[in-house]
Design a protein around this motif. Structure first.
Motif, PDB file in Angstrom:
ATOM      1  N   TYR A  31      67.125   2.981  13.300  1.00 39.14           N
ATOM      2  CA  TYR A  31      67.174   1.582  13.719  1.00 39.14           C
ATOM      3  C   TYR A  31      68.535   1.064  13.292  1.00 39.14           C
ATOM      4  CZ  TYR A  31      66.427  -3.393  14.058  1.00 39.14           C
ATOM      5  OH  TYR A  31      66.551  -4.714  14.390  1.00 39.14           O
ATOM      6  N   CYS A  32      69.325   0.628  14.243  1.00 43.18           N
ATOM      7  CA  CYS A  32      70.694   0.214  13.932  1.00 43.18           C
ATOM      8  C   CYS A  32      70.730  -1.112  13.168  1.00 43.18           C
ATOM      9  CB  CYS A  32      71.500   0.081  15.224  1.00 43.18           C
ATOM     10  SG  CYS A  32      73.226  -0.342  14.932  1.00 43.18           S
ATOM     11  N   PRO A  33      71.341  -1.138  11.996  1.00 45.72           N
ATOM     12  CA  PRO A  33      71.427  -2.376  11.226  1.00 45.72           C
ATOM     13  C   PRO A  33      72.369  -3.406  11.842  1.00 45.72           C
ATOM     14  CG  PRO A  33      72.566  -0.613  10.072  1.00 45.72           C
ATOM     15  CD  PRO A  33      71.911   0.003  11.263  1.00 45.72           C
ATOM     16  N   LEU A  34      73.093  -3.029  12.894  1.00 43.93           N
ATOM     17  CA  LEU A  34      74.010  -3.963  13.538  1.00 43.93           C
ATOM     18  C   LEU A  34      73.346  -4.749  14.660  1.00 43.93           C
ATOM     19  CD1 LEU A  34      77.223  -1.756  13.748  1.00 43.93           C
ATOM     20  CD2 LEU A  34      76.374  -3.157  11.854  1.00 43.93           C
ATOM     21  N   TYR A  35      72.085  -4.490  14.922  1.00 44.12           N
ATOM     22  CA  TYR A  35      71.373  -5.166  16.005  1.00 44.12           C
ATOM     23  C   TYR A  35      71.470  -6.683  15.884  1.00 44.12           C
ATOM     24  CZ  TYR A  35      67.636  -6.301  19.280  1.00 44.12           C
ATOM     25  OH  TYR A  35      66.919  -6.806  20.331  1.00 44.12           O
ATOM     26  N   ASP A  40      78.416  -9.081  18.887  1.00 42.26           N
ATOM     27  CA  ASP A  40      79.512  -8.700  17.994  1.00 42.26           C
ATOM     28  C   ASP A  40      79.322  -7.338  17.319  1.00 42.26           C
ATOM     29  OD1 ASP A  40      80.772 -11.165  18.525  1.00 42.26           O
ATOM     30  OD2 ASP A  40      79.534 -12.143  17.002  1.00 42.26           O
ATOM     31  N   CYS A  41      78.301  -6.594  17.716  1.00 42.07           N
ATOM     32  CA  CYS A  41      78.049  -5.303  17.062  1.00 42.07           C
ATOM     33  C   CYS A  41      79.108  -4.264  17.423  1.00 42.07           C
ATOM     34  CB  CYS A  41      76.664  -4.786  17.408  1.00 42.07           C
ATOM     35  SG  CYS A  41      76.491  -4.245  19.122  1.00 42.07           S
ATOM     36  N   GLY A  42      79.690  -4.391  18.607  1.00 44.88           N
ATOM     37  CA  GLY A  42      80.713  -3.438  19.025  1.00 44.88           C
ATOM     38  C   GLY A  42      80.171  -2.238  19.776  1.00 44.88           C
ATOM     39  N   GLY A  43      78.871  -2.207  20.002  1.00 43.40           N
ATOM     40  CA  GLY A  43      78.252  -1.072  20.677  1.00 43.40           C
ATOM     41  C   GLY A  43      78.150  -1.247  22.178  1.00 43.40           C
ATOM     42  N   ASN A  44      77.658  -0.214  22.811  1.00 42.37           N
ATOM     43  CA  ASN A  44      77.463  -0.208  24.253  1.00 42.37           C
ATOM     44  C   ASN A  44      76.026  -0.652  24.531  1.00 42.37           C
ATOM     45  OD1 ASN A  44      77.674   0.268  26.992  1.00 42.37           O
ATOM     46  ND2 ASN A  44      77.303   2.447  26.811  1.00 42.37           N
ATOM     47  N   CYS A  57      73.784   3.136  23.618  1.00 39.08           N
ATOM     48  CA  CYS A  57      74.748   3.140  22.515  1.00 39.08           C
ATOM     49  C   CYS A  57      74.531   4.356  21.620  1.00 39.08           C
ATOM     50  CB  CYS A  57      74.615   1.872  21.686  1.00 39.08           C
ATOM     51  SG  CYS A  57      75.839   1.783  20.366  1.00 39.08           S
ATOM     52  N   LEU A  58      75.614   5.062  21.342  1.00 34.30           N
ATOM     53  CA  LEU A  58      75.533   6.238  20.477  1.00 34.30           C
ATOM     54  C   LEU A  58      76.293   6.054  19.166  1.00 34.30           C
ATOM     55  CD1 LEU A  58      75.902   9.042  23.149  1.00 34.30           C
ATOM     56  CD2 LEU A  58      73.842   8.357  21.930  1.00 34.30           C
ATOM     57  N   ILE A  59      76.821   4.872  18.913  1.00 37.25           N
ATOM     58  CA  ILE A  59      77.595   4.647  17.691  1.00 37.25           C
ATOM     59  C   ILE A  59      76.833   5.067  16.431  1.00 37.25           C
ATOM     60  CG2 ILE A  59      78.603   2.892  16.173  1.00 37.25           C
ATOM     61  CD1 ILE A  59      79.661   1.499  18.670  1.00 37.25           C
ATOM     62  N   PRO A  60      75.585   4.645  16.229  1.00 35.72           N
ATOM     63  CA  PRO A  60      74.898   5.028  14.986  1.00 35.72           C
ATOM     64  C   PRO A  60      74.627   6.519  14.880  1.00 35.72           C
ATOM     65  CG  PRO A  60      73.656   3.334  16.154  1.00 35.72           C
ATOM     66  CD  PRO A  60      74.769   3.754  17.049  1.00 35.72           C
ATOM     67  N   TYR A  68      81.599   3.447  10.704  1.00 31.86           N
ATOM     68  CA  TYR A  68      81.684   2.242  11.531  1.00 31.86           C
ATOM     69  C   TYR A  68      80.646   1.213  11.087  1.00 31.86           C
ATOM     70  CZ  TYR A  68      81.637  -0.956  15.415  1.00 31.86           C
ATOM     71  OH  TYR A  68      81.682  -2.116  16.150  1.00 31.86           O
ATOM     72  N   ILE A  69      79.418   1.651  10.914  1.00 31.23           N
ATOM     73  CA  ILE A  69      78.359   0.727  10.505  1.00 31.23           C
ATOM     74  C   ILE A  69      78.656   0.131   9.137  1.00 31.23           C
ATOM     75  CG2 ILE A  69      75.937   0.614   9.798  1.00 31.23           C
ATOM     76  CD1 ILE A  69      75.325   2.356  12.253  1.00 31.23           C
ATOM     77  N   MET A  70      79.110   0.942   8.208  1.00 34.89           N
ATOM     78  CA  MET A  70      79.423   0.423   6.876  1.00 34.89           C
ATOM     79  C   MET A  70      80.559  -0.600   6.930  1.00 34.89           C
ATOM     80  SD  MET A  70      77.024   1.630   5.230  1.00 34.89           S
ATOM     81  CE  MET A  70      77.428   0.967   3.636  1.00 34.89           C
ATOM     82  N   SER A  71      81.486  -0.428   7.864  1.00 33.94           N
ATOM     83  CA  SER A  71      82.596  -1.389   7.991  1.00 33.94           C
ATOM     84  C   SER A  71      82.114  -2.751   8.483  1.00 33.94           C
ATOM     85  CB  SER A  71      83.669  -0.845   8.946  1.00 33.94           C
ATOM     86  OG  SER A  71      83.260  -0.936  10.300  1.00 33.94           O
TER      87      SER A  71
END
Length: 82
Positions: A31-35, A40-44, A57-60, A68-71
């Motif tokens: 589960y992406c914490p940037l949701y 502004d998450c930067g994902g697709n 989105c495949l970033i996580p 990326y997520i930690m940033s």
């Protein structure tokens, strides 16, 4: 390095996104914490019926996903405190 990568091949959804090279698929952020960062998450992502759809989105799950997520976690913490 091991804390940045986890894989659960026993999961019935593994991999949850179509990818090439399943051996590099990272399940750490299932589960992406940037949701909550919304646009502004930067994902697709896209919106479908006003719901954020991150299925493309495949970033996580990528090799640099952890970094990326930690940033972005400072922003996540800031917004979650509002």
């Amino acid at each position: 390095m091991s804390y940045k990568f986890y894989q659960n091949k026993a999961c019935e959804y593994f991999p949850c996104h179509p990818v090439e090279g399943e051996e590099k698929f990272n399940c750490l952020f299932c589960y992406c914490p940037l949701y909550l960062l919304k646009k502004d998450c930067g994902g697709n992502f896209r919106y479908s019926h006003n719901i954020k759809d991150c299925s493309f989105c495949l970033i996580p799950h990528g090799e640099k996903g952890y970094d990326y997520i930690m940033s972005k976690m400072e922003e996540v913490m800031k917004r979650s405190a509002e």
